[in-house]
Write an enzyme that holds these catalytic residues in place. Structure first.
Site, PDB file in Angstrom:
ATOM      1  N   ARG A   1     -10.128  -2.770  22.295  1.00 24.19           N
ATOM      2  CA  ARG A   1      -9.253  -3.773  21.686  1.00 24.19           C
ATOM      3  C   ARG A   1      -7.959  -3.836  22.508  1.00 24.19           C
ATOM      4  O   ARG A   1      -7.343  -2.785  22.753  1.00 24.19           O
ATOM      5  CB  ARG A   1      -8.963  -3.347  20.229  1.00 24.19           C
ATOM      6  CG  ARG A   1      -8.109  -4.313  19.447  1.00 24.19           C
ATOM      7  CD  ARG A   1      -8.077  -3.966  17.964  1.00 24.19           C
ATOM      8  NE  ARG A   1      -7.449  -2.672  17.684  1.00 24.19           N
ATOM      9  CZ  ARG A   1      -7.259  -2.180  16.467  1.00 24.19           C
ATOM     10  NH1 ARG A   1      -7.673  -2.867  15.410  1.00 24.19           N
ATOM     11  NH2 ARG A   1      -6.698  -1.015  16.286  1.00 24.19           N
TER      12      ARG A   1
ATOM     13  N   LYS B   1       2.815  -6.558   8.895  1.00 20.58           N
ATOM     14  CA  LYS B   1       2.333  -5.347   9.567  1.00 20.58           C
ATOM     15  C   LYS B   1       1.057  -5.495  10.391  1.00 20.58           C
ATOM     16  O   LYS B   1       0.513  -4.496  10.858  1.00 20.58           O
ATOM     17  CB  LYS B   1       2.136  -4.241   8.534  1.00 20.58           C
ATOM     18  CG  LYS B   1       1.102  -4.603   7.478  1.00 20.58           C
ATOM     19  CD  LYS B   1       0.718  -3.390   6.653  1.00 20.58           C
ATOM     20  CE  LYS B   1      -0.430  -3.724   5.728  1.00 20.58           C
ATOM     21  NZ  LYS B   1      -0.875  -2.633   4.911  1.00 20.58           N
TER      22      LYS B   1
ATOM     23  N   PHE C   1       2.276   8.011  11.160  1.00 21.25           N
ATOM     24  CA  PHE C   1       1.109   7.923  12.036  1.00 21.25           C
ATOM     25  C   PHE C   1       0.089   7.007  11.318  1.00 21.25           C
ATOM     26  O   PHE C   1       0.453   5.898  10.965  1.00 21.25           O
ATOM     27  CB  PHE C   1       0.670   9.325  12.471  1.00 21.25           C
ATOM     28  CG  PHE C   1       1.600   9.779  13.593  1.00 21.25           C
ATOM     29  CD1 PHE C   1       2.934  10.084  13.333  1.00 21.25           C
ATOM     30  CD2 PHE C   1       1.191   9.756  14.915  1.00 21.25           C
ATOM     31  CE1 PHE C   1       3.830  10.377  14.368  1.00 21.25           C
ATOM     32  CE2 PHE C   1       2.075  10.048  15.955  1.00 21.25           C
ATOM     33  CZ  PHE C   1       3.388  10.355  15.682  1.00 21.25           C
TER      34      PHE C   1
ATOM     35  N   SER D   1       7.291   3.559  12.386  1.00 27.58           N
ATOM     36  CA  SER D   1       5.894   3.772  12.764  1.00 27.58           C
ATOM     37  C   SER D   1       5.823   4.514  14.086  1.00 27.58           C
ATOM     38  O   SER D   1       6.708   4.384  14.945  1.00 27.58           O
ATOM     39  CB  SER D   1       5.242   2.397  12.914  1.00 27.58           C
ATOM     40  OG  SER D   1       4.038   2.490  13.631  1.00 27.58           O
TER      41      SER D   1
ATOM     42  N   LYS E   1       9.616  -2.870  14.962  1.00 26.62           N
ATOM     43  CA  LYS E   1       9.935  -1.533  14.426  1.00 26.62           C
ATOM     44  C   LYS E   1      10.928  -0.826  15.357  1.00 26.62           C
ATOM     45  O   LYS E   1      11.872  -0.168  14.904  1.00 26.62           O
ATOM     46  CB  LYS E   1       8.659  -0.703  14.260  1.00 26.62           C
ATOM     47  CG  LYS E   1       7.733  -1.205  13.157  1.00 26.62           C
ATOM     48  CD  LYS E   1       8.275  -0.847  11.777  1.00 26.62           C
ATOM     49  CE  LYS E   1       7.676  -1.674  10.671  1.00 26.62           C
ATOM     50  NZ  LYS E   1       8.259  -1.457   9.356  1.00 26.62           N
TER      51      LYS E   1
ATOM     52  N   TYR F   1       4.735  -6.692  16.743  1.00 29.03           N
ATOM     53  CA  TYR F   1       4.933  -5.879  15.536  1.00 29.03           C
ATOM     54  C   TYR F   1       5.640  -4.566  15.899  1.00 29.03           C
ATOM     55  O   TYR F   1       6.643  -4.180  15.285  1.00 29.03           O
ATOM     56  CB  TYR F   1       3.587  -5.570  14.854  1.00 29.03           C
ATOM     57  CG  TYR F   1       3.665  -4.402  13.911  1.00 29.03           C
ATOM     58  CD1 TYR F   1       4.260  -4.534  12.668  1.00 29.03           C
ATOM     59  CD2 TYR F   1       3.192  -3.138  14.294  1.00 29.03           C
ATOM     60  CE1 TYR F   1       4.373  -3.440  11.812  1.00 29.03           C
ATOM     61  CE2 TYR F   1       3.298  -2.048  13.455  1.00 29.03           C
ATOM     62  CZ  TYR F   1       3.889  -2.203  12.217  1.00 29.03           C
ATOM     63  OH  TYR F   1       4.007  -1.124  11.385  1.00 29.03           O
TER      64      TYR F   1
ATOM     65  N   TYR G   1       0.834  -1.222   0.000  1.00 31.05           N
ATOM     66  CA  TYR G   1       0.000   0.000   0.000  1.00 31.05           C
ATOM     67  C   TYR G   1       0.866   1.269   0.000  1.00 31.05           C
ATOM     68  O   TYR G   1       0.773   2.088  -0.932  1.00 31.05           O
ATOM     69  CB  TYR G   1      -0.905  -0.059   1.233  1.00 31.05           C
ATOM     70  CG  TYR G   1      -1.709   1.177   1.544  1.00 31.05           C
ATOM     71  CD1 TYR G   1      -2.392   1.879   0.550  1.00 31.05           C
ATOM     72  CD2 TYR G   1      -1.823   1.634   2.863  1.00 31.05           C
ATOM     73  CE1 TYR G   1      -3.158   2.997   0.857  1.00 31.05           C
ATOM     74  CE2 TYR G   1      -2.589   2.743   3.185  1.00 31.05           C
ATOM     75  CZ  TYR G   1      -3.243   3.430   2.180  1.00 31.05           C
ATOM     76  OH  TYR G   1      -3.996   4.536   2.498  1.00 31.05           O
ATOM     77  N   ILE G   2       1.727   1.403   0.981  1.00 28.92           N
ATOM     78  CA  ILE G   2       2.543   2.633   1.043  1.00 28.92           C
ATOM     79  C   ILE G   2       3.596   2.589  -0.067  1.00 28.92           C
ATOM     80  O   ILE G   2       3.861   3.598  -0.729  1.00 28.92           O
ATOM     81  CB  ILE G   2       3.201   2.811   2.430  1.00 28.92           C
ATOM     82  CG1 ILE G   2       2.128   2.770   3.526  1.00 28.92           C
ATOM     83  CG2 ILE G   2       3.977   4.133   2.498  1.00 28.92           C
ATOM     84  CD1 ILE G   2       2.669   2.835   4.950  1.00 28.92           C
TER      85      ILE G   2
ATOM     86  N   ASN H   1      -7.548  -2.399  10.249  1.00 35.70           N
ATOM     87  CA  ASN H   1      -7.514  -0.960  10.502  1.00 35.70           C
ATOM     88  C   ASN H   1      -8.867  -0.302  10.234  1.00 35.70           C
ATOM     89  O   ASN H   1      -9.688  -0.816   9.472  1.00 35.70           O
ATOM     90  CB  ASN H   1      -6.413  -0.306   9.672  1.00 35.70           C
ATOM     91  CG  ASN H   1      -5.049  -0.857  10.040  1.00 35.70           C
ATOM     92  OD1 ASN H   1      -4.409  -1.515   9.237  1.00 35.70           O
ATOM     93  ND2 ASN H   1      -4.629  -0.638  11.268  1.00 35.70           N
TER      94      ASN H   1
HETATM   95  N1  UFG Z   1     -10.880   0.896  15.481  1.00 36.87           N
HETATM   96  C1  UFG Z   1     -12.200   0.560  15.698  1.00 36.87           C
HETATM   97  N2  UFG Z   1     -12.733  -0.445  14.948  1.00 36.87           N
HETATM   98  C2  UFG Z   1     -12.018  -1.133  14.013  1.00 36.87           C
HETATM   99  C3  UFG Z   1     -10.665  -0.764  13.800  1.00 36.87           C
HETATM  100  C4  UFG Z   1     -10.129   0.245  14.563  1.00 36.87           C
HETATM  101  O1  UFG Z   1     -12.884   1.144  16.540  1.00 36.87           O
HETATM  102  O2  UFG Z   1     -12.576  -2.055  13.384  1.00 36.87           O
HETATM  103  C5  UFG Z   1     -10.306   2.015  16.262  1.00 36.87           C
HETATM  104  C6  UFG Z   1      -9.119   1.626  17.119  1.00 36.87           C
HETATM  105  O3  UFG Z   1      -9.547   1.167  18.377  1.00 36.87           O
HETATM  106  C7  UFG Z   1      -8.323   2.929  17.162  1.00 36.87           C
HETATM  107  C8  UFG Z   1      -8.606   3.581  15.810  1.00 36.87           C
HETATM  108  O4  UFG Z   1      -9.794   2.954  15.334  1.00 36.87           O
HETATM  109  O5  UFG Z   1      -8.835   3.772  18.160  1.00 36.87           O
HETATM  110  C9  UFG Z   1      -7.504   3.336  14.786  1.00 36.87           C
HETATM  111  O6  UFG Z   1      -7.231   1.953  14.700  1.00 36.87           O
HETATM  112  P1  UFG Z   1      -6.328   1.352  13.518  1.00 36.87           P
HETATM  113  O7  UFG Z   1      -6.303  -0.134  13.703  1.00 36.87           O
HETATM  114  O8  UFG Z   1      -6.775   1.868  12.208  1.00 36.87           O
HETATM  115  O9  UFG Z   1      -4.923   1.989  13.786  1.00 36.87           O
HETATM  116  P2  UFG Z   1      -3.979   1.860  15.056  1.00 36.87           P
HETATM  117  O10 UFG Z   1      -3.703   3.245  15.516  1.00 36.87           O
HETATM  118  O11 UFG Z   1      -4.442   0.893  16.049  1.00 36.87           O
HETATM  119  O12 UFG Z   1      -2.742   1.176  14.363  1.00 36.87           O
HETATM  120  C10 UFG Z   1      -1.847   1.953  13.634  1.00 36.87           C
HETATM  121  C11 UFG Z   1      -1.125   1.128  12.584  1.00 36.87           C
HETATM  122  C12 UFG Z   1      -0.272   0.075  13.214  1.00 36.87           C
HETATM  123  C13 UFG Z   1       0.574   0.681  14.291  1.00 36.87           C
HETATM  124  C14 UFG Z   1      -0.286   1.446  15.270  1.00 36.87           C
HETATM  125  C15 UFG Z   1       0.459   2.131  16.365  1.00 36.87           C
HETATM  126  O13 UFG Z   1      -2.041   0.505  11.725  1.00 36.87           O
HETATM  127  O14 UFG Z   1       0.555  -0.465  12.215  1.00 36.87           O
HETATM  128  O15 UFG Z   1      -0.978   2.460  14.549  1.00 36.87           O
HETATM  129  O16 UFG Z   1       1.206   3.188  15.855  1.00 36.87           O
HETATM  130  F1  UFG Z   1       1.216  -0.289  14.978  1.00 36.87           F
END
Ligand code: UFG
Length: 355
Positions: free
Chosen positions: A305, A95, A189, A135, A164, A160, A15-16, A210
């Site tokens: 989560r 990832k 981010f 990250s 990093k 993971y 993707y990136i 995500n």
């Molecule tokens: N979330 C939901 N429902 C979902 C998915 C996510 O409510 O189905 C919420 C999460 O709880 C969080 C926010 O949406 O509050 C973002 O979640 P993501 O999974 O999209 O992203 P994260 O911040 O958890 O993860 C990202 C990167 C990872 C990295 C992490 C920490 O995807 O690779 O940031 O920097 F490890």
């Protein structure tokens, strides 16, 4: 034509990676992509992954593609025998946070071992310029917000994240051992969005982990509803806050980093945040997506989560000062471009070729 040096992009079919390859071509770099196709679709009759074929069409330039796995040092060596590189952008990695808890050894093997393989081959070939795909996860649970590059790293909540962090430590040691190395570690981010054409975008395997790809799949009817992981965080509406950054801004950050490294003759290890500096909650993201897509996103609040933090957002001033980079796209652009890609290709790259 300036910038005509060879850049090796590992994981360039991701993707990136794919969006960055497009940005590199548009800035007159010559690009060699290696990828093991672990998370990229390639038609069996095609020579290159579908995303690379589309990048070539968008840029009207070609990319050299070689199938290669970074866990195999010999095959990386063969690539370096074939081409001469000025700089490497290293994306190739696993990832998924949840998966990393189930399969930690695979994560350490690919993300840490694979990087060591690459560094060994770079050293042997006297190529000592690297842009590393890091990250914001390296900051672990933030002590203070916004996050600045000088803050403590390493208190990560999953394997993971630790890979990093460990790679950053390895890179610091390497730079300390030999002043010729130049490493820029870009701490992303939350990358979201797609190229505005809708021809390339994020194409997750299976159920998206995500937020943004999950919302997009609910909007297009592939999934029934979104689970919002907790509404009892210490944030304005109780849901998690993140710094979402448009993938094209992120891609341009890599090009700026290469130009900065080259023109300023930067040496040593340097970490740089790539974020917008603004935090949005899950509920704000749902609203913004509903507006961009004219769809309703059904959701329900569920348990937190495990491993999630409450809030994370960047201080992005170093990228601005040093790399001359600034994010240009807002949350509406991020939602609009994600939706454009999702509705054009509901099955991702398998949906069919460009017209
Ligand atoms: N979330 C939901 N429902 C979902 C998915 C996510 O409510 O189905 C919420 C999460 O709880 C969080 C926010 O949406 O509050 C973002 O979640 P993501 O999974 O999209 O992203 P994260 O911040 O958890 O993860 C990202 C990167 C990872 C990295 C992490 C920490 O995807 O690779 O940031 O920097 F490890």
């Amino acid at each position: 034509m300036a910038n005509q040096c060879n850049i090796l992009v590992t994981g360039g079919a991701g993707y990136i990676g794919s969006h960055t390859v497009l940005e590199l071509l548009n800035n007159n770099f010559t690009v060699v992509v290696i990828d093991n196709l672990g998370n990229a679709y390639k038609d069996e009759k095609a020579e290159k992954p579908e995303c690379i074929i589309r990048v070539e069409k968008l840029a009207n330039k070609s990319v050299i593609f070689e199938e290669c796995d970074i866990t195999d040092e010999n095959s990386i060596e063969k690539i370096f025998e074939k081409y001469k590189f000025e700089c490497i952008i290293h994306f190739a990695a696993l990832k998924a946070v949840g998966e990393s808890c189930q399969k930690p050894l695979e994560y350490y093997k690919t993300n840490v071992g694979g990087t060591i393989n690459l560094l060994n081959v770079m050293k042997k070939n006297n190529v000592k310029k690297l842009i590393y795909s890091s990250s914001a996860t390296v900051y672990g649970v933030p002590e203070k917000l916004p996050l600045t590059e000088d803050m403590k790293t390493g208190n990560c909540t999953n394997p993971y994240g630790r890979t990093k962090y460990i790679v950053e430590e390895i890179l610091k040691d390497l730079c300390a051992s030999d002043p010729d190395w130049s490493v820029i570690s870009l701490r992303y981010f939350n990358p979201v969005g797609a190229h505005p054409s809708g021809e390339i975008g994020e194409d997750p395997n299976g159920i998206p982990n995500n937020l943004m790809p999950f919302i997009a799949q609910v909007a297009v009817g592939k999934r029934e509803m979104l689970h919002v992981y907790g509404n009892d965080y210490d944030t304005p509406d109780g849901t998690g806050v993140r710094d979402y950054i448009h993938i094209m801004d992120l891609a341009s950050g890599h090009v700026k980093a290469i130009i900065y490294q080259k023109t300023k003759n930067i040496k040593g290890f340097k970490a740089v945040n790539l974020g917008t500096g603004k935090g949005f909650s899950v509920l704000q993201m749902i609203k913004a997506f509903e507006l961009a897509s004219s769809k309703t996103i059904p959701y329900k609040i569920v348990e937190r989560r495990p491993g999630d933090i409450s809030s994370s957002y960047a201080d992005a001033s170093l990228a601005n000062k040093e790399l001359n980079w600034v994010s240009t796209k807002n949350i509406d652009d991020m939602c609009k471009d994600t939706w454009n890609w999702q509705k054009k290709y509901p099955q991702g790259f398998k949906s069919g070729s460009i017209q």
